[in-house]
Design an enzyme around this catalytic site. Structure first.
Site, PDB file in Angstrom:
ATOM      1  N   ASP A  80      31.570 -10.463 -41.416  1.00 26.26           N
ATOM      2  CA  ASP A  80      31.894  -9.454 -42.436  1.00 26.26           C
ATOM      3  C   ASP A  80      30.818  -9.398 -43.499  1.00 26.26           C
ATOM      4  O   ASP A  80      30.041 -10.338 -43.686  1.00 26.26           O
ATOM      5  CB  ASP A  80      33.244  -9.745 -43.072  1.00 26.26           C
ATOM      6  CG  ASP A  80      33.278 -11.069 -43.834  1.00 26.26           C
ATOM      7  OD1 ASP A  80      32.863 -12.085 -43.238  1.00 26.26           O
ATOM      8  OD2 ASP A  80      33.716 -11.091 -44.999  1.00 26.26           O
ATOM      9  N   GLU A 147      34.835 -13.901 -44.685  1.00 25.17           N
ATOM     10  CA  GLU A 147      34.216 -14.947 -45.504  1.00 25.17           C
ATOM     11  C   GLU A 147      34.084 -14.480 -46.938  1.00 25.17           C
ATOM     12  O   GLU A 147      34.276 -15.250 -47.886  1.00 25.17           O
ATOM     13  CB  GLU A 147      32.846 -15.306 -44.925  1.00 25.17           C
ATOM     14  CG  GLU A 147      32.180 -16.515 -45.555  1.00 25.17           C
ATOM     15  CD  GLU A 147      31.289 -16.196 -46.737  1.00 25.17           C
ATOM     16  OE1 GLU A 147      30.794 -17.132 -47.385  1.00 25.17           O
ATOM     17  OE2 GLU A 147      31.075 -14.996 -47.029  1.00 25.17           O
TER      18      GLU A 147
END
Length: 480
Positions: A80, A147
């Protein structure tokens, strides 16, 4: 997006996969498509792959000839990215790819973040797995989701099937710097009930913009102003002239990004716009002098409205007081490592909707200091009649005195580049602490190529550094 804008860059396989990643929307909480893309890649390459319900990915590949019996090595990164864009940028980062290009020295995306943090880790892993001519021991690849939203993927992933206890994390942004320890953290949100009523009067919009922003871990100490805190001071000075009623308030987009802008709309009875802009100009001059913010803009504008559903003057005053009382920035420096921030927090997001919310990214390499700071936020919320929610807790990654991996990587770097790498602890959060809890005895080092201004639309990835880091990674794998 043009599919070949990065054609001709070396290493070709790495930049080829990176461009494919950039074509896929992959902001935090929007990772299903890129996760499925990785599953399809693994299927095409004949690589064993596990996709969990969170969209985390595990991939496994046997060692190349001569390395079959070597201990497995884990490669780790996250898929991400932080989605930030310039005002006026038409790209919908939830559904469209990036407008990626390069200037011969750096790769960047026009108008948006690039997602080199941490798309380059995914690209490195794909390029390595796809090329069976590269010598390496057995590989176990961990690619997590979310994350940037508190390491939620790393917290939820099941690693019980992994055998490796040597891990190279690919989520650092400075070549030649080996990260071996990092802070723990959490996200804390104050919820403050608000009281609204219909208020009539001239409306004004207050704006703070043009700030540098940046990563709330690695750049929290760089004397950059926080737009939400600047707005608190702006509102306080305007309120000193006349009671006001706030109708809208919005600042920042991510808890872990230092906010670049903040806007407030208010009903300001009896205050002339000219006087507001005198205040704005004085505050703007102060911000530019006090901080490294040469492009800071503070201003007021007329709004074509006469009132609205606004907070009461009492509630508005409470909101302003809370904004100004909220802690922000560096709270403590390390006594053991010169120049290392030990404890900090970032007031990353302020929103006024059905309630007022203030969201902080809290970090510390000392777990007790993290807890103390979270308690301080809780006490502040209670004082103003609010409450707190916490999520995304992750532990500090503690320094390991005996590290065969670190010793090997230092030796390889010295041989390749004729220089000593810098071995450091950082204030930013990495997933190594969470993953280390799941893999007892984990020996880990974090590396990466040079990236600049991550988490902002100015983000750049250095081309030559990407190539050198790739060559270094392959050399380390041959040595392990």
């Amino acid at each position: 997006m043009n599919d070949t804008r990065l054609a001709g860059l070396e290493p070709a396989s790495v930049f080829g996969y990176f461009e494919k990643i950039c074509a896929i929307p992959h902001g935090s909480r929007n990772t299903k498509t890129i996760s499925d893309f990785l599953v399809a890649f693994a299927r095409e390459q004949g690589i064993a792959c596990v996709q969990d319900p969170m969209n985390n990915i595990l991939m496994f590949q046997e060692g190349t000839p001569g390395y079959e019996d070597h201990p497995p090595v884990i490669l780790q990164g996250h898929m991400d990215m932080v989605c930030e864009k310039d005002d006026g940028c038409s790209i919908d980062m939830d559904s469209q790819g990036l407008d990626v290009t390069h200037d011969g020295e750096c790769v960047y995306a026009r108008g948006t973040t690039l997602g080199g943090d941490d798309g380059i880790a995914v690209a490195y892993a794909m390029a390595l797995l796809a090329d069976r001519s590269i010598p390496h021991p057995p590989l176990e690849v961990i690619l997590t989701v979310d994350e940037e939203m508190g390491m939620e993927g790393a917290a939820g992933i099941d690693l019980s099937g992994l055998k490796g206890r040597t891990m190279i994390n690919l989520d650092s942004e400075e070549e030649g710097i080996f990260t071996v320890s990092c802070a723990g953290g959490a996200r804390s949100t104050i919820h403050l009930p608000v009281e609204r009523r219909v208020v009539y009067g001239p409306c004004v919009k207050l704006t703070v913009e043009g700030l540098q922003g940046g990563h709330s871990g690695v750049e929290i100490h760089k004397n950059r102003a926080n737009a939400n805190k600047v707005m608190g001071e702006f509102l306080s000075r305007v309120q000193a002239l006349m009671p006001l009623c706030i109708t809208k308030l919005q600042g920042g987009a991510k808890d872990n990004a230092i906010p670049r802008s903040c806007e407030v709309t208010l009903v300001a009875m009896g205050i002339h716009l000219e006087r507001i802009n005198e205040i704005a100009q004085a505050l703007q001059a102060e911000i530019r002098e006090k901080y490294d913010e040469p492009q800071a803009v503070v201003r007021g504008d007329d709004v074509d409205a006469l009132g609205g559903n606004a907070l009461t003057t009492e509630c508005s005053a409470k909101v302003i007081a809370l904004l100004n009382a909220a802690p922000n920035g560096v709270q403590a420096w390390s006594h053991d490592i010169d120049g290392l921030v030990q404890t900090s927090l970032n007031l990353g997001i302020v929103r006024l909707e059905e309630e007022l919310t203030l969201t902080f990214a809290v970090r510390s390499s000392v777990n007790q200091e993290k807890q103390d700071l979270l308690e301080r936020i809780t006490q502040l919320a209670a004082f103003y009649g609010g409450s707190v929610t916490e999520m995304g807790h992750y532990p500090a990654w503690e320094y390991r005195k005996d590290s065969p991996l670190r010793d090997t990587m230092v030796a390889v770097f010295r041989e390749m580049f004729g220089a000593e790498p810098e071995v450091v602890a950082i204030h930013a959060g990495l997933e190594c602490g969470l993953l280390g809890e799941k893999l007892p005895g984990l020996d880990c080092v974090s590396i990466g190529p040079n990236m600049h201004d991550i988490h902002t639309s100015r983000e750049k990835l250095e081309i030559a550094s990407t190539g050198r880091t790739w060559d270094f990674l392959l050399s380390v794998l041959r040595r392990l």
